[in-house]
Write an enzyme that holds these catalytic residues in place. Structure first.
Site, mmCIF file in Angstrom:
data_model
loop_
_atom_site.group_PDB
_atom_site.id
_atom_site.type_symbol
_atom_site.label_atom_id
_atom_site.label_comp_id
_atom_site.label_asym_id
_atom_site.label_seq_id
_atom_site.Cartn_x
_atom_site.Cartn_y
_atom_site.Cartn_z
ATOM 1 N N HIS A 50 14.159 11.008 8.796
ATOM 2 C CA HIS A 50 15.332 11.700 8.249
ATOM 3 C C HIS A 50 16.482 11.776 9.248
ATOM 4 O O HIS A 50 17.624 12.055 8.855
ATOM 5 C CB HIS A 50 14.941 13.103 7.734
ATOM 6 C CG HIS A 50 14.705 14.122 8.795
ATOM 7 N ND1 HIS A 50 13.442 14.493 9.210
ATOM 8 C CD2 HIS A 50 15.547 14.890 9.527
ATOM 9 C CE1 HIS A 50 13.534 15.435 10.126
ATOM 10 N NE2 HIS A 50 14.804 15.682 10.343
ATOM 11 N N ASP A 103 7.688 10.508 7.550
ATOM 12 C CA ASP A 103 8.909 10.864 8.286
ATOM 13 C C ASP A 103 8.896 10.361 9.725
ATOM 14 O O ASP A 103 9.343 11.044 10.639
ATOM 15 C CB ASP A 103 9.138 12.382 8.260
ATOM 16 C CG ASP A 103 10.599 12.739 8.546
ATOM 17 O OD1 ASP A 103 11.458 11.841 8.466
ATOM 18 O OD2 ASP A 103 10.878 13.910 8.875
ATOM 19 N N SER A 121 14.678 17.649 15.689
ATOM 20 C CA SER A 121 13.914 16.671 14.931
ATOM 21 C C SER A 121 13.823 15.349 15.681
ATOM 22 O O SER A 121 14.846 14.801 16.125
ATOM 23 C CB SER A 121 14.564 16.423 13.569
ATOM 24 O OG SER A 121 14.454 17.546 12.742
#
Length: 452
Positions: free
Chosen positions: A107, A137, A212
């Protein structure tokens, strides 16, 4: 106060010195006054954690107001599709300095047309995408023309225990590289709805927006997780963060390097978590594991000797907590790979080797849903979906309206591009299953009903 600090230092020394020899070698007491510090380890590790900034364009669908549709006439589209530019920030971890490979979250770089990697020392490099896996992911990118890079040692997340100390490194809110610390709060977290394949490490080390793709490391500087998500009411840290385990990440990355994509292995079972009631009924002395409700005929598990009623307790010697964890582990492993399952059957413990099959070979559709009996499926790449390659006259699949050559593009508005996608979405659906079918140039929906 000094006495308390001394006690903390002593307890930290005991905790780390009773682990592995590698951990003992890390000089936690690097300061002249013998106060505890992680600085020596971080000086070695932090150059391998990078900031990632991206630019790109995404399609935005906007419903056309009824007044405008009336103005343009009855044939006016209900939605307007526009491309809007976006920018984003995240983190990544260099896992191969020589080749410039960086692991991050999918993402972080999804839809990006420009990727810029900034090192801790301020140097900037363009990067390109090697491969991505949306379901877990994970993404792998490559630094272009990188030199004098530092990579990180990948540890075994299967060795983690709840209570182990960990350190999170990333780029929260675009501030620049930031380090936080905590412990492993839980292992094998799933059912959160964050990703399709979930087997998270939970930690109370502060993780925020921008972290992230960053690193979760042990006190001896080994990478044991890729920071992915947080649980917070307003998007801020409340001490509940999640990371993708390094074992799972490494399995996926090796496939991305070799094939440019993930070629998932398939076990070929249906089941659910081992509950207290099931354990009592089967007289099993275990509280965690995966109960096999069905071993699909002709599947990898069936051919290896896994039977309905078996309980799977471990994969390659590492205990599993749930069916979801088993599914996530197997889905991260490549087709053709042989794994060892720890199984309990009729009170007897045994180990069974299973060679994982491919999710992209033709399969009998009845193994996915009884209403599809009589159809044979195969993966289609253009357009992406699952093609009906053969159909028996008068079969259940024919009666629901399927035709040979149909392509299943989605299930209940979720896109499917592999057998694993199709199977997992249908298994996660209760009640009505709506198949989005492409038939030639037309699009239609067919409704199936789950048994029971």
């Amino acid at each position: 106060m000094n006495k308390l600090l001394t006690l903390f230092a002593a307890s930290l020394f005991v905790l780390t010195s009773t682990a592995t020899n590698a951990q003992v070698s890390i000089p936690f007491f690097g300061n002249s006054d013998d106060t505890p510090t992680l600085a020596p380890m971080l000086e070695e590790v932090t150059p391998a954690v990078v900031n990632i900034s991206v630019k790109g364009k995404r399609e935005v669908r906007q419903r056309m107001p009824d007044a405008l549709r009336f103005f343009f006439g009855p044939n006016a589209p209900r939605e307007q599709v526009r491309e809007r530019p976006f920018q984003g920030l995240g983190s990544g971890v260099i896992i191969d300095a020589e080749k410039g490979y960086v692991v991050t979250n999918n993402h972080v770089i999804d839809d990006a047309t420009e990727i810029l990697v900034t090192l801790k020392d301020g140097r900037e490099f363009d990067a390109e995408v090697i491969g991505t896996d949306e379901r877990s992911d994970i993404a792998l990118i490559k630094i272009k023309n990188g030199e004098n890079l530092t990579d990180i040692e990948i540890g075994q997340s299967s060795d983690l225990r709840v209570g182990d100390f960990v350190v999170a490194i990333g780029n929260p809110f675009g501030l620049g590289q930031t380090v936080t610390s905590g412990i492993v709060s839980a292992l094998g977290r799933s059912g959160l709805g964050i990703e399709e394949l979930e087997n998270f490490i939970q930690t109370d080390a502060a993780i925020n927006s921008g972290n992230s793709g960053g690193a979760l490391v042990t006190l001896d500087g080994q990478l044991i997780g890729i920071n992915t998500a947080i649980l917070g009411p307003n998007g801020g840290n409340i001490g509940i963060g999640f990371a993708i385990p390094s074992d799972m990440m490494n399995n996926l990355v090796l496939q991305l390097i070799e094939f440019g994509e993930v070629r998932r292995g398939v076990l070929g079972i249906r089941g659910h978590d081992l509950t207290h009631d099931i354990a009592q009924a089967l007289n099993i002395d275990a509280s965690n594991g995966a109960f096999v409700a069905e071993s699909i005929p002709g599947g990898s598990a069936d051919e290896a000797g896994i039977k309905s009623g078996d309980v799977i307790l471990s994969v390659n010697g590492s205990a599993i907590a749930s069916f979801s964890e088993l599914r996530a582990l197997v889905s991260s492993m490549g087709q053709g790979k042989t794994i060892t399952l720890g199984v309990v059957r009729d009170g007897e413990n045994m180990e069974i080797d299973v060679t994982l099959g491919s999710q992209d070979v033709e399969v009998t559709a009845s193994s996915i849903h009884p209403a599809l009996e009589g159809a044979t499926l195969a993966v289609s790449s253009d357009p992406a979906g699952i093609e009906i390659t053969q159909l028996e006259d008068g079969s259940a699949a024919a009666r629901v309206g399927l035709e040979e050559g149909d392509i299943i593009r989605g299930v209940n508005r979720r896109a499917v591009s592999s057998m694993g996608d199709l199977r997992s979405v249908i298994e996660d659906t209760t009640g009505v299953v709506a198949l989005n079918i492409q038939r030639g140039s037309s699009s239609l929906y067919l409704v199936l009903r789950n048994p029971g």
